[in-house]
Design a protein around this motif. Structure first.
Motif, PDB file in Angstrom:
ATOM      1  N   ILE A 229      36.799  19.127  29.039  1.00 43.77           N
ATOM      2  CA  ILE A 229      36.898  17.886  28.881  1.00 43.77           C
ATOM      3  C   ILE A 229      36.216  17.185  27.774  1.00 43.77           C
ATOM      4  O   ILE A 229      36.909  16.303  27.216  1.00 43.77           O
ATOM      5  CB  ILE A 229      36.576  17.267  30.335  1.00 43.77           C
TER       6      ILE A 229
ATOM      7  N   ASP B 144      36.612  13.508  36.319  1.00 45.92           N
ATOM      8  CA  ASP B 144      37.605  14.289  35.506  1.00 45.92           C
ATOM      9  C   ASP B 144      37.510  15.731  35.956  1.00 45.92           C
ATOM     10  O   ASP B 144      38.614  16.642  36.084  1.00 45.92           O
ATOM     11  CB  ASP B 144      37.528  14.069  34.020  1.00 45.92           C
TER      12      ASP B 144
ATOM     13  N   SER C 255      38.751  16.255  39.388  1.00 46.75           N
ATOM     14  CA  SER C 255      40.324  16.384  39.192  1.00 46.75           C
ATOM     15  C   SER C 255      40.891  17.543  38.614  1.00 46.75           C
ATOM     16  O   SER C 255      42.057  17.929  39.079  1.00 46.75           O
ATOM     17  CB  SER C 255      40.699  14.977  38.289  1.00 46.75           C
TER      18      SER C 255
END
Length: 326
Positions: free
Chosen positions: A39, A189, A192
């Motif tokens: 990420i 994030d 997720s």
């Protein structure tokens, strides 16, 4: 990224994995770091896998894990994460404990994951501190290390020493660490990426039964299961259960049939026997003591119930288990 936008140095992590550990615990350590790197678009975590002897480690599922080295000084970094599983006495002797004691001095965080907490306990590193273990082992862990304050929390942080109670709590612990070091947005994030929407805090209690959507769909059924969990050693009658839950016996029976396709009494007995089964297979506790801890006043009654559920007596099960490990 942290709110001030400053570029962080790479977080150096040493992960020690012992044989007969869980692949899920290993994944709960590694995959959040991998996802954070992905990420972020850069290497925020750098890790290496180590074992007690530098040889590949075979997990409980039979998967061999290659490692890059041995736990031994000199070793330093940001975090030392120790993952343990079954049969620690076989896989981590005095030499390992000595290396753990020495190496831990040179890390900002030292974490015991699953049975890794036992290794931190044996090393004396947790003396006078708070810690946790997997819920199956909490009582034994507390008895083994009376100098510790043992909590039933999902994970516990006391100074630089962290302990977690299983694979899912370890994932929560890693998300907590990512939040601390890299910010809440990145931690969200990462969660997720794995469609993980049940993030817990450290102080959340470890449940015996993972209820999933039952708590939302049938809160009274979830409440009944939690009450059963808390009273395994001293089981309540169905009448006492319904009184504590403020519902009728008919309503309780309907909840269990609709939600779990069984009766309250059968489910309650199954919970007690599952707990007993883990103790029979994975502990050295005397069979009579296990019977008492699981709510059976009579050893013969326990043996009969256990035999009906598992096809052999608890003593035969233990002997078969030891024979398979020899």
């Amino acid at each position: 990224m942290p709110s001030d936008g400053r570029l962080q140095s790479v977080i150096e992590v040493s992960v020690v994995i012992l044989p007969e550990s869980s692949i899920m615990s290993l994944a709960s350590v590694l995959d959040p770091m991998r996802a954070a790197n992905r990420i972020s678009g850069r290497e925020v975590f750098r890790w290496r896998l180590l074992s007690a002897d530098g040889k590949p480690v075979v997990l409980t599922c039979g998967v061999p894990i290659a490692v890059e080295g041995t736990l031994r000084p000199p070793l330093a970094g940001d975090a030392l994460l120790v993952i343990g599983g079954f049969n620690l006495d076989r896989h981590a002797g005095k030499k390992f404990i000595g290396a753990l004691q020495e190496c831990s001095r040179h890390f900002d965080i030292v974490a015991g994951i699953e049975s890794g907490c036992w290794l931190l306990g044996r090393s004396g590193l947790l003396n006078g501190r708070k810690a946790t273990a997997h819920w199956e082992e909490l009582e034994d862990f507390s008895q083994a290390f009376p100098e510790l304050t043992v909590l039933g929390d999902r994970f516990v942080i006391d100074g630089k020493f962290w302990t977690s109670g299983g694979a899912s709590p370890t994932f929560d612990m890693m998300l907590h660490w990512i939040t601390q070091r890299l910010g809440s947005a990145l931690a969200l994030d990462v969660a997720s990426i794995f469609v993980y929407d049940q993030t817990h805090s450290a102080a959340d209690v470890q449940p015996y039964v993972s209820l999933g959507r039952i708590e939302t769909r049938d809160p009274k059924l979830a409440e009944a299961i939690r009450l059963m969990e808390r009273t395994l050693e001293r089981p309540l009658t169905i009448a006492a259960l319904t009184k504590r839950l403020s519902i009728s016996q008919r309503k309780l029976e309907l909840l269990f049939v609709r939600g779990l396709s069984t009766s309250p009494g059968a489910y309650y007995l199954r919970l007690r026997l599952q707990f007993a089964h883990r103790l029979v297979r994975d502990s050295a506790s005397p069979i009579r003591e296990i019977a008492l801890r699981c709510g059976f006043d009579s050893l013969s009654a326990f043996s009969r119930a256990y035999s009906r559920e598992y096809g052999m007596s608890p003593l035969k099960m233990r002997l078969a288990r030891r024979g398979a490990e020899a």
